[in-house]
Motif scaffolding. Structure first.
Motif, PDB file in Angstrom:
ATOM      1  N   UNK A  29      18.049  16.041  30.748  1.00  0.00           N
ATOM      2  CA  UNK A  29      18.310  14.342  30.997  1.00  0.00           C
ATOM      3  C   UNK A  29      17.127  13.613  31.230  1.00  0.00           C
ATOM      4  N   UNK A  30      16.391  14.360  32.390  1.00  0.00           N
ATOM      5  CA  UNK A  30      15.317  13.275  32.722  1.00  0.00           C
ATOM      6  C   UNK A  30      14.114  13.007  32.195  1.00  0.00           C
ATOM      7  N   UNK A  31      13.604  14.087  31.223  1.00  0.00           N
ATOM      8  CA  UNK A  31      12.571  13.699  30.224  1.00  0.00           C
ATOM      9  C   UNK A  31      13.118  12.879  29.242  1.00  0.00           C
ATOM     10  N   UNK A  32      14.294  12.852  28.708  1.00  0.00           N
ATOM     11  CA  UNK A  32      14.525  11.892  27.702  1.00  0.00           C
ATOM     12  C   UNK A  32      14.648  10.575  28.250  1.00  0.00           C
ATOM     13  N   UNK A  33      15.253  10.556  29.537  1.00  0.00           N
ATOM     14  CA  UNK A  33      15.351   9.173  30.017  1.00  0.00           C
ATOM     15  C   UNK A  33      13.969   8.181  30.466  1.00  0.00           C
ATOM     16  N   UNK A  34      12.778   9.446  30.682  1.00  0.00           N
ATOM     17  CA  UNK A  34      11.550   8.823  31.020  1.00  0.00           C
ATOM     18  C   UNK A  34      11.003   8.365  29.554  1.00  0.00           C
ATOM     19  N   UNK A  35      11.240   9.306  28.528  1.00  0.00           N
ATOM     20  CA  UNK A  35      10.656   8.813  27.161  1.00  0.00           C
ATOM     21  C   UNK A  35      11.327   7.501  26.832  1.00  0.00           C
ATOM     22  N   UNK A  36      12.679   7.241  27.162  1.00  0.00           N
ATOM     23  CA  UNK A  36      13.500   5.997  26.521  1.00  0.00           C
ATOM     24  C   UNK A  36      12.684   4.838  27.280  1.00  0.00           C
ATOM     25  N   UNK A  37      12.508   5.107  28.597  1.00  0.00           N
ATOM     26  CA  UNK A  37      11.723   3.998  29.566  1.00  0.00           C
ATOM     27  C   UNK A  37      10.447   3.494  28.741  1.00  0.00           C
ATOM     28  N   UNK A  38       9.825   4.582  28.490  1.00  0.00           N
ATOM     29  CA  UNK A  38       8.258   4.424  28.053  1.00  0.00           C
ATOM     30  C   UNK A  38       8.455   3.694  26.602  1.00  0.00           C
ATOM     31  N   UNK A  39       9.282   4.042  25.666  1.00  0.00           N
ATOM     32  CA  UNK A  39       9.486   3.536  24.460  1.00  0.00           C
ATOM     33  C   UNK A  39      10.050   2.099  24.503  1.00  0.00           C
ATOM     34  N   UNK A  77       8.595  -3.581  24.202  1.00  0.00           N
ATOM     35  CA  UNK A  77       8.497  -5.113  24.973  1.00  0.00           C
ATOM     36  C   UNK A  77       7.206  -5.548  24.809  1.00  0.00           C
ATOM     37  N   UNK A  78       6.231  -4.758  25.020  1.00  0.00           N
ATOM     38  CA  UNK A  78       4.592  -5.054  24.885  1.00  0.00           C
ATOM     39  C   UNK A  78       4.543  -5.736  23.325  1.00  0.00           C
ATOM     40  N   UNK A  79       4.806  -4.758  22.529  1.00  0.00           N
ATOM     41  CA  UNK A  79       4.736  -5.431  21.156  1.00  0.00           C
ATOM     42  C   UNK A  79       5.404  -6.683  20.648  1.00  0.00           C
TER      43      UNK A  79
END
Length: 129
Positions: A26-36, A41-43
């Motif tokens: 779960x943790x890597x998927x969570x961090x990937x979702x936050x980065x996405x 938001x930047x775009x």
């Protein structure tokens, strides 16, 4: 001791192992979702700034100069709320694209926008991690 209540050591170890496996997935998927989400938001912020620049040009027949760009970004006429960088929660700051500056290519400086303008055109450069 046949009537004792509780879990054996083996049962507890199995439960802890299962929880560890679930957390490892779960943790890597969570961090990937936050980065996405931050990338999106930047775009979105850049699209809002570009739209507001066009509104500014239609109203004033020119784009804002580099010296006026920072005040433009905080002007409530063009933005309902201050536009902040999703990576470091700082207000966007403009730097001159024509200079040999690497502000927008340096990690941690995502809030720097490279900007130059003429009366009829502008260049907006930003970090896209």
């Amino acid at each position: 001791m046949k009537n004792s209540r509780g879990f054996s050591l083996l049962e507890l170890l199995v439960v802890i192992a299962i929880l560890g496996i679930l957390v490892a997935i779960a943790l890597p998927r969570y961090f990937d979702a936050v980065a996405d989400a931050k990338r999106s938001a930047q775009k979105s912020n850049i699209a809002i700034i570009r739209t507001s620049l066009e509104y500014y040009r239609n109203k004033n027949n020119t784009y804002p100069t580099l010296t006026n760009f920072s005040s433009f970004l905080s002007d409530p006429t063009y933005f309902a709320e201050p536009v902040v960088c999703p990576y470091n929660n700082k207000a966007y700051t403009a730097v001159d694209v024509s200079q040999t500056s690497t502000y927008w290519a340096t990690s941690g400086n995502e809030n720097y926008l490279g900007y130059t303008s003429t009366a009829n055109a502008y260049t907006l450069t930003y970090t896209a991690p």
